[in-house]
Design a protein around this motif. Structure first.
Motif, PDB file in Angstrom:
ATOM      1  N   GLY A 180       8.531  -7.206  -8.514  1.00  0.00           N
ATOM      2  CA  GLY A 180       7.948  -6.103  -9.263  1.00  0.00           C
ATOM      3  C   GLY A 180       8.379  -4.749  -8.724  1.00  0.00           C
ATOM      4  N   GLU A 181       8.089  -3.719  -9.502  1.00  0.00           N
ATOM      5  CA  GLU A 181       8.460  -2.352  -9.137  1.00  0.00           C
ATOM      6  C   GLU A 181       7.249  -1.641  -8.558  1.00  0.00           C
ATOM      7  OE1 GLU A 181      10.642   1.583 -11.108  1.00  0.00           O
ATOM      8  OE2 GLU A 181      10.476  -0.300 -12.229  1.00  0.00           O
ATOM      9  N   HIS A 182       7.293  -1.382  -7.255  1.00  0.00           N
ATOM     10  CA  HIS A 182       6.189  -0.735  -6.550  1.00  0.00           C
ATOM     11  C   HIS A 182       6.725   0.486  -5.811  1.00  0.00           C
ATOM     12  CE1 HIS A 182       3.735  -4.319  -7.287  1.00  0.00           C
ATOM     13  NE2 HIS A 182       4.767  -5.039  -6.867  1.00  0.00           N
ATOM     14  N   GLU A 183       6.032   1.596  -5.948  1.00  0.00           N
ATOM     15  CA  GLU A 183       6.444   2.798  -5.219  1.00  0.00           C
ATOM     16  C   GLU A 183       6.113   2.677  -3.747  1.00  0.00           C
ATOM     17  OE1 GLU A 183       5.882   7.687  -5.364  1.00  0.00           O
ATOM     18  OE2 GLU A 183       4.741   6.393  -6.727  1.00  0.00           O
ATOM     19  N   PHE A 184       4.983   2.023  -3.470  1.00  0.00           N
ATOM     20  CA  PHE A 184       4.541   1.856  -2.096  1.00  0.00           C
ATOM     21  C   PHE A 184       4.184   0.385  -1.847  1.00  0.00           C
ATOM     22  CE2 PHE A 184       3.401   6.198  -3.269  1.00  0.00           C
ATOM     23  CZ  PHE A 184       3.956   6.926  -2.221  1.00  0.00           C
ATOM     24  N   ASN A 209       1.088  -4.018   7.570  1.00  0.00           N
ATOM     25  CA  ASN A 209      -0.091  -4.158   8.437  1.00  0.00           C
ATOM     26  C   ASN A 209      -1.198  -3.194   8.017  1.00  0.00           C
ATOM     27  OD1 ASN A 209       1.269  -6.122   9.813  1.00  0.00           O
ATOM     28  ND2 ASN A 209       1.638  -4.903  11.644  1.00  0.00           N
ATOM     29  N   GLY A 210      -1.352  -3.019   6.703  1.00  0.00           N
ATOM     30  CA  GLY A 210      -2.416  -2.173   6.169  1.00  0.00           C
ATOM     31  C   GLY A 210      -2.062  -0.714   6.035  1.00  0.00           C
ATOM     32  N   LYS A 211      -0.892  -0.307   6.528  1.00  0.00           N
ATOM     33  CA  LYS A 211      -0.484   1.093   6.467  1.00  0.00           C
ATOM     34  C   LYS A 211       0.449   1.309   5.286  1.00  0.00           C
ATOM     35  CE  LYS A 211       1.800   4.736   9.146  1.00  0.00           C
ATOM     36  NZ  LYS A 211       2.487   5.068  10.429  1.00  0.00           N
ATOM     37  N   LYS A 212       0.152   2.305   4.456  1.00  0.00           N
ATOM     38  CA  LYS A 212       0.931   2.593   3.265  1.00  0.00           C
ATOM     39  C   LYS A 212       2.330   3.071   3.642  1.00  0.00           C
ATOM     40  CE  LYS A 212       0.375   5.058  -1.146  1.00  0.00           C
ATOM     41  NZ  LYS A 212      -0.494   6.020  -1.884  1.00  0.00           N
ATOM     42  N   ILE A 213       3.344   2.459   3.021  1.00  0.00           N
ATOM     43  CA  ILE A 213       4.734   2.814   3.336  1.00  0.00           C
ATOM     44  C   ILE A 213       5.530   2.996   2.052  1.00  0.00           C
ATOM     45  CG2 ILE A 213       4.871   1.716   5.613  1.00  0.00           C
ATOM     46  CD1 ILE A 213       6.026  -0.774   4.180  1.00  0.00           C
ATOM     47  N   LYS A 214       6.476   3.894   2.097  1.00  0.00           N
ATOM     48  CA  LYS A 214       7.398   4.078   0.976  1.00  0.00           C
ATOM     49  C   LYS A 214       8.414   2.952   1.005  1.00  0.00           C
ATOM     50  CE  LYS A 214       9.383   6.598  -2.333  1.00  0.00           C
ATOM     51  NZ  LYS A 214       8.730   6.922  -3.619  1.00  0.00           N
ATOM     52  N   CYS A 215       8.608   2.262  -0.132  1.00  0.00           N
ATOM     53  CA  CYS A 215       9.537   1.133  -0.167  1.00  0.00           C
ATOM     54  C   CYS A 215      10.693   1.431  -1.114  1.00  0.00           C
ATOM     55  CB  CYS A 215       8.821  -0.148  -0.576  1.00  0.00           C
ATOM     56  SG  CYS A 215       8.075  -0.094  -2.219  1.00  0.00           S
ATOM     57  N   HIS A 216      11.567   0.480  -1.261  1.00  0.00           N
ATOM     58  CA  HIS A 216      12.753   0.620  -2.095  1.00  0.00           C
ATOM     59  C   HIS A 216      12.740  -0.457  -3.177  1.00  0.00           C
ATOM     60  CE1 HIS A 216      14.270   3.274   1.081  1.00  0.00           C
ATOM     61  NE2 HIS A 216      13.852   2.339   1.933  1.00  0.00           N
ATOM     62  N   GLN A 217      13.584  -0.276  -4.179  1.00  0.00           N
ATOM     63  CA  GLN A 217      13.696  -1.243  -5.261  1.00  0.00           C
ATOM     64  C   GLN A 217      15.157  -1.659  -5.440  1.00  0.00           C
ATOM     65  OE1 GLN A 217      11.983   1.821  -5.959  1.00  0.00           O
ATOM     66  NE2 GLN A 217      10.165   0.759  -5.179  1.00  0.00           N
TER      67      GLN A 217
END
Length: 494
Positions: A450-454, A458-466
């Protein structure tokens, strides 16, 4: 094993009792698998036990080996060992794989027209059912290319530089991609005009027929078959693998030379094998000039090799082949069906992949005891369901969950990757827990469909890639795991 010698007494068993049939009494692996799908868990247990029952401990003259041929053949064949090797690696059989691949490399020579032995038995001899002498033996020509393709895969999974640096393996690679291709007229400029009686030295008296170099894995290829599409696919895959092996050896110039050959053969694949009017791939060219296309039943053409050898770029072509196998599922023989689960997993047909594994392990499958079947199920669950792949050059492994519903889960532990052992647990497709159980630091690429911005680490919000994988968007994040580190990547905060 389908492709060896059904007309030549494939059920025979050695009667020599001088060498005891020793197998491992204790598992060489601590690999475990469990899931919310009890049938898949039971399939793993059966496949692991069955595969390990075929493993031999080095007491035989051939050294460390496992069975990769018809049951009771007491031998290993080029096609089967190629297909079983990654499953064997996951089961901890690195030394067995290396020894067996090396045996094929050591037996290539000009006297056999740059072939090796198609099948080697426990006595370190060519299996008599396949071989009379160096002028008269059974041989499917894609075999050399399959070995090279899988030697590169084994390097990627293990990081074992011997697959790059061993002189006998290097000699096999070079002879296969140069002299062998030229000697058998397998390149795109010659292959359509090649003589199917090429290099036949024993004619009327040969039990292997007068067309020794079979240009396909299709068993009907001994008759009026001129060429199979799997021959082209295997050559492309081997050129790609060899180019990479050369690059990894530091031989960039020669590697680029073979990269250019990949492009030539890919063009031939699409110019010749693709039927523009029917909009589908042909599979077999006969001496008459006629073609077959998708084939099932006893005489099955192997379009799945286009996916196994990873030579298709167009996702629509891939989907069409997957759909055709899905629609003809109940008409497929074991050897062909044993290639399919991972292809179904990778192309979004997860329920069908699960069904295929369960079907292959079922007691109702009268041919489930083929060694190829159990070894490949281990790979299908590891690389398919769990989506685990490894790249030695970057010291990286990837996970990608292929679990049908968010309420379900699957967990695999003590998976050998490179010099490490890892554990991976997927909760549906939204959460993966991974542990570096043993070994040096290693990079983990956690993929989430799926397409997720974040994502959450370990519970910490992170910027991811697609990225696009097989026509589907996945989100991913890369993190380094030190020994004993356990990390969670998820869609939702914990």
């Amino acid at each position: 094993m389908l492709l060896a010698l059904p007309v030549l007494g494939c059920k025979q068993k050695s009667t020599d009792q001088n060498i005891k049939n020793e197998t491992y009494e204790n598992s060489p692996t601590d690999l475990t698998f469990d899931s919310s799908n009890e049938e898949l868990t039971n399939a793993f247990i059966w496949a692991k036990d069955k595969a390990l029952s075929y493993v031999h401990d080095g007491a035989d003259p051939v050294g460390l080996w496992y069975e990769a041929a018809l049951p009771n053949r007491e031998a290993f064949c080029m096609r089967d060992i190629s297909h079983q090797a990654i499953g064997a690696e996951i089961l901890g059989l690195s030394d067995h794989n290396y020894n067996m691949f090396l045996k094929f490399a050591q037996n290539i020579n000009a006297e056999k027209d740059y072939c090796s032995y198609w099948e080697i038995n426990r006595y370190d001899r060519p299996a008599p059912v396949d071989y009379e002498n160096d002028s008269d033996f059974w041989y499917n020509l894609p075999a050399n290319f399959d070995i090279i393709f899988n030697a590169h895969r084994l390097y990627n999974w293990t990081g074992n530089k011997a697959y790059l640096e061993n002189k006998e393996l290097q000699n096999f690679y070079s002879l296969s991609m140069n002299e062998y291709v030229d000697h058998w007229d397998l390149g795109h400029e010659e292959v359509l005009n090649r003589n199917r009686n090429l290099h036949v030295k024993v004619k009327d008296s040969s039990r292997f027929g007068n067309k020794r170099g079979i240009p396909t894995y299709n068993e009907g290829g001994r008759g009026d078959t001129q060429l199979g599409i799997d021959m082209t696919a295997s050559l492309i895959a081997a050129y790609k693998a060899y180019a990479e092996l050369l690059r990894l050896q530091g031989n960039l110039g020669e590697g680029d030379h073979f990269k250019s050959k990949v492009e030539d053969e890919l063009q031939f694949l699409h110019d010749f094998w693709w039927d523009k009017e029917r909009k589908e791939f042909r599979s077999i060219l006969y001496d008459s000039g006629q073609f077959d296309y998708f084939m099932v039943g006893d005489n099955q053409a192997f379009l799945h090799y286009l996916l196994y050898f990873d030579v298709l770029i167009n996702q629509d072509n891939i989907t069409d082949i997957i759909d055709a196998y899905a629609q003809n599922f109940d008409r497929l023989i074991v050897e062909l069906k044993s290639y399919l689960p991972i292809l179904f997993y990778e192309n979004g047909r997860w329920a069908l992949a699960n069904r295929t594994i369960i079907d292959l392990c079922s007691v109702e499958n009268k041919r489930r005891d083929y060694p190829e079947n159990s070894f490949t199920i281990i790979e299908h669950l590891t690389r398919g369901l769990m989506g685990i792949n490894v790249e030695a050059e970057t010291n990286t492994f990837t996970t990608s969950p292929r679990i049908e519903s968010e309420e379900e889960w699957a967990e695999m532990k003590y998976i050998p990757v490179l010099s490490n052992k890892i554990a991976v647990k997927h909760h549906g497709t939204t959460k993966t827990v991974t542990t570096n159980l043993q070994g040096r630091s290693i990079d983990w690429v956690a993929e989430i469909p799926g397409e997720h911005e974040f994502l959450y680490l370990n519970g910490k919000k992170i910027k991811c890639h697609q990225k696009n994988v097989n026509g589907r968007t996945v989100s991913y994040y890369k993190v380094t795991l030190e020994e004993s580190d356990a990390m969670v990547v998820s869609v939702h905060t914990q």
